[in-house]
Design an enzyme around this catalytic site. Sequence first.
Site, short mmCIF file in Angstrom:
data_model
loop_
_atom_site.label_atom_id
_atom_site.label_comp_id
_atom_site.label_asym_id
_atom_site.label_seq_id
_atom_site.Cartn_x
_atom_site.Cartn_y
_atom_site.Cartn_z
N ARG A 6 0.86 -1.19 0.00
CA ARG A 6 0.00 0.00 0.00
C ARG A 6 0.89 1.24 0.00
NH1 ARG A 6 -3.77 2.24 4.94
NH2 ARG A 6 -4.74 3.95 3.77
N HIS A 7 0.45 2.29 -0.66
CA HIS A 7 1.20 3.55 -0.66
C HIS A 7 1.44 4.03 0.76
CE1 HIS A 7 -2.31 5.90 0.53
NE2 HIS A 7 -3.02 5.15 -0.31
N ARG A 59 -0.13 9.10 -5.39
CA ARG A 59 0.43 8.60 -4.14
C ARG A 59 1.05 7.21 -4.31
NH1 ARG A 59 -5.27 8.67 -3.99
NH2 ARG A 59 -6.31 6.80 -3.19
N GLU A 85 -7.64 2.95 -6.58
CA GLU A 85 -8.48 2.79 -5.39
C GLU A 85 -9.96 2.82 -5.80
OE1 GLU A 85 -9.00 1.41 -2.85
OE2 GLU A 85 -8.26 2.57 -1.14
N HIS A 152 -3.50 0.53 -3.12
CA HIS A 152 -4.25 1.29 -2.12
C HIS A 152 -4.90 0.35 -1.11
CE1 HIS A 152 -3.78 4.67 -4.89
NE2 HIS A 152 -3.99 3.77 -5.83
#
Length: 194
Positions: A6-7, A59, A85, A152
């Site tokens: 995940r970012h 992101r 996302e 995400h």
Amino acid sequence: MLYVVRHGQTEFNAAGRWQGQCDSPLTNIGRAQASEVAGILHRQGVNESAKIVSSPLGRAMQTAQIIAENLGIVHAVKLDDRLKEVGMGSWDGLTNAEIEAKWPNARDGLGINEWFFHSSDGESYDGMLARIREALDELMLDLSVPKIVVCHGVTSRLLRGLHCGFSKREMLDLEVPQNAAFRLSPAGSIERLS
């Protein structure tokens, strides 16, 4: 092997805003988390030969670039729209209080992570699941070179849940740390790396 990340923390994360498909940049903490994840992957033997596939949202791309630089990855980061996302429509970018003020009781009775799919102009669970399933099937085709997927929170839950054959509830309850990676084996197991 396939690694799902995940970012790192964003300005919206820090402010309690739900991003969906809108965006905000990584914070200093988020950049440090991306570097930390690169270190975790390096300790697993992931090196410059790995490939990175990322959501095209800023992101995730920023996180992917930090990981690539830290690992000395020679391949360009590949972008995949299917890894975005969940799109929450009018709820993208809002806080819980703002959503409640504009759409009173719209999320009542929905599970803590179920409500993401219930904005009147947002993406449905079935729609998102279909695009994530298609992306996962493609990602698993050739694992002769390690692949790192940068995505995400909800995307990561669905990727991992599909891989393990989880129910909707089990998927949506999965953890989504920003300073860990998950290794998905071809056999269908998942290991948290931190």
